[in-house]
Design a protein around this motif. Structure first.
Motif, PDB file in Angstrom:
ATOM      1  N   VAL A   1      -1.445  -4.370   2.795  1.00 12.66           N
ATOM      2  CA  VAL A   1      -2.843  -4.583   3.174  1.00 12.66           C
ATOM      3  C   VAL A   1      -3.259  -5.992   2.735  1.00 12.66           C
ATOM      4  O   VAL A   1      -2.795  -6.494   1.706  1.00 12.66           O
TER       5      VAL A   1
ATOM      6  N   SER B   1       0.832  -1.200   0.000  1.00 12.61           N
ATOM      7  CA  SER B   1       0.000   0.000   0.000  1.00 12.61           C
ATOM      8  C   SER B   1       0.868   1.252   0.000  1.00 12.61           C
ATOM      9  O   SER B   1       0.645   2.176  -0.758  1.00 12.61           O
TER      10      SER B   1
ATOM     11  N   SER C   1      -1.213  -3.326  12.482  1.00 12.41           N
ATOM     12  CA  SER C   1      -1.814  -2.083  12.945  1.00 12.41           C
ATOM     13  C   SER C   1      -3.285  -2.021  12.593  1.00 12.41           C
ATOM     14  O   SER C   1      -3.754  -2.721  11.700  1.00 12.41           O
ATOM     15  N   GLY C   2      -3.957  -1.145  13.267  1.00 11.90           N
ATOM     16  CA  GLY C   2      -5.340  -0.834  12.938  1.00 11.90           C
ATOM     17  C   GLY C   2      -5.343   0.399  12.069  1.00 11.90           C
ATOM     18  O   GLY C   2      -4.754   0.430  10.997  1.00 11.90           O
ATOM     19  N   ASN C   3      -5.919   1.472  12.539  1.00 10.39           N
ATOM     20  CA  ASN C   3      -6.030   2.725  11.803  1.00 10.39           C
ATOM     21  C   ASN C   3      -4.663   3.396  11.664  1.00 10.39           C
ATOM     22  O   ASN C   3      -4.037   3.757  12.647  1.00 10.39           O
TER      23      ASN C   3
ATOM     24  N   THR D   1      -6.616  -8.717   9.659  1.00 10.60           N
ATOM     25  CA  THR D   1      -7.968  -8.510   9.147  1.00 10.60           C
ATOM     26  C   THR D   1      -7.978  -7.393   8.109  1.00 10.60           C
ATOM     27  O   THR D   1      -7.022  -6.618   7.996  1.00 10.60           O
ATOM     28  N   ASN D   2      -9.069  -7.303   7.366  1.00  7.59           N
ATOM     29  CA  ASN D   2      -9.169  -6.329   6.276  1.00  7.59           C
ATOM     30  C   ASN D   2      -9.068  -4.887   6.735  1.00  7.59           C
ATOM     31  O   ASN D   2      -8.759  -4.011   5.935  1.00  7.59           O
ATOM     32  N   ASP D   3      -9.325  -4.606   8.003  1.00  9.64           N
ATOM     33  CA  ASP D   3      -9.217  -3.237   8.499  1.00  9.64           C
ATOM     34  C   ASP D   3      -7.860  -2.962   9.144  1.00  9.64           C
ATOM     35  O   ASP D   3      -7.654  -1.929   9.764  1.00  9.64           O
ATOM     36  N   GLN D   4      -6.922  -3.889   8.998  1.00  5.58           N
ATOM     37  CA  GLN D   4      -5.585  -3.739   9.563  1.00  5.58           C
ATOM     38  C   GLN D   4      -4.551  -3.673   8.441  1.00  5.58           C
ATOM     39  O   GLN D   4      -4.856  -3.918   7.279  1.00  5.58           O
ATOM     40  N   GLY D   5      -3.320  -3.349   8.816  1.00 10.38           N
ATOM     41  CA  GLY D   5      -2.211  -3.364   7.885  1.00 10.38           C
ATOM     42  C   GLY D   5      -1.056  -4.151   8.481  1.00 10.38           C
ATOM     43  O   GLY D   5      -0.922  -4.262   9.702  1.00 10.38           O
TER      44      GLY D   5
ATOM     45  N   SER E   1      -8.903 -12.921   3.626  1.00 12.78           N
ATOM     46  CA  SER E   1      -8.716 -13.486   4.962  1.00 12.78           C
ATOM     47  C   SER E   1      -7.625 -14.547   4.963  1.00 12.78           C
ATOM     48  O   SER E   1      -7.331 -15.156   3.941  1.00 12.78           O
TER      49      SER E   1
END
Length: 176
Positions: free
Chosen positions: A165, A45, A146-148, A104-108, A169
């Motif tokens: 990213v 990313s 990481s999250g956000n 997860t998809n909302d993490q990096g 799953s």
């Protein structure tokens, strides 16, 4: 132990087909190999231009699995008809990790090949990996999940941290 496969894909017009092949055929075939415990794909990313744009992280039970007939028969070690479009290909085995965490998809997935200092300074729990097999390039690597990232992305890319990213799953073997 962790088995990573990194590469860049050179044909943007064929990239959708490549992604379908890798996610829908190759990863399920690999996770069916006895001794493959988890498999997950990532796409670059943010990060250095020389970093591979594609990354697969697998948890395997032992290095010997990569020499097995089952592994080779299920596509291990090559990318079939996509091979001519692959550059910057590296395979490594890192010891000291029993099971790689699901991103997860909302993490990096944050990766530094220089040190874990930047990641630690931002408060991330850092996993230090040391290469024990295959290419051994890089010999050491630091990873964090990481999250956000919105507040710290500029700090990370300036310090040589690549942000990957998930492209789906994590697949898990039934033997976990």
């Amino acid at each position: 132990m962790i088995y990573t496969v990194e590469c860049s894909f050179t044909d943007p017009t064929a990239e959708d087909g490549w992604n379908v092949f890798y996610s829908d055929e190759k990863l399920p075939a690999l996770i069916s190999v006895r001794g493959f415990l988890t498999s997950q794909r990532f796409k670059l990313s943010e990060g250095t231009r020389s970093a591979p744009t594609c990354l697969a992280v697998h948890t395997i039970a032992s290095e010997e699995i990569l020499e097995s007939i089952d592994y080779r028969q299920n596509g291990g070690g090559n990318f079939a008809r996509w091979q001519p479009m692959i550059t910057n290909w590296h395979r490594n085995i890192y010891g000291g990790v029993d099971l790689f965490l699901n991103v997860t998809n909302d993490q990096g997935l944050l990766i530094s090949n220089e040190s874990g200092d930047t990641l630690r300074a931002l408060g991330f729990q850092v996993l230090h990996l040391c290469a024990i097999g295959l290419d051994r390039t890089p010999m050491e690597r630091w990873m964090a999940i990481s999250g956000n990232l919105a507040d710290s992305v500029h700090l990370l890319s300036d310090d040589g941290v690549c942000i990957y990213v998930p492209m789906g799953s994590q697949l898990q073997s039934y033997s976990i």
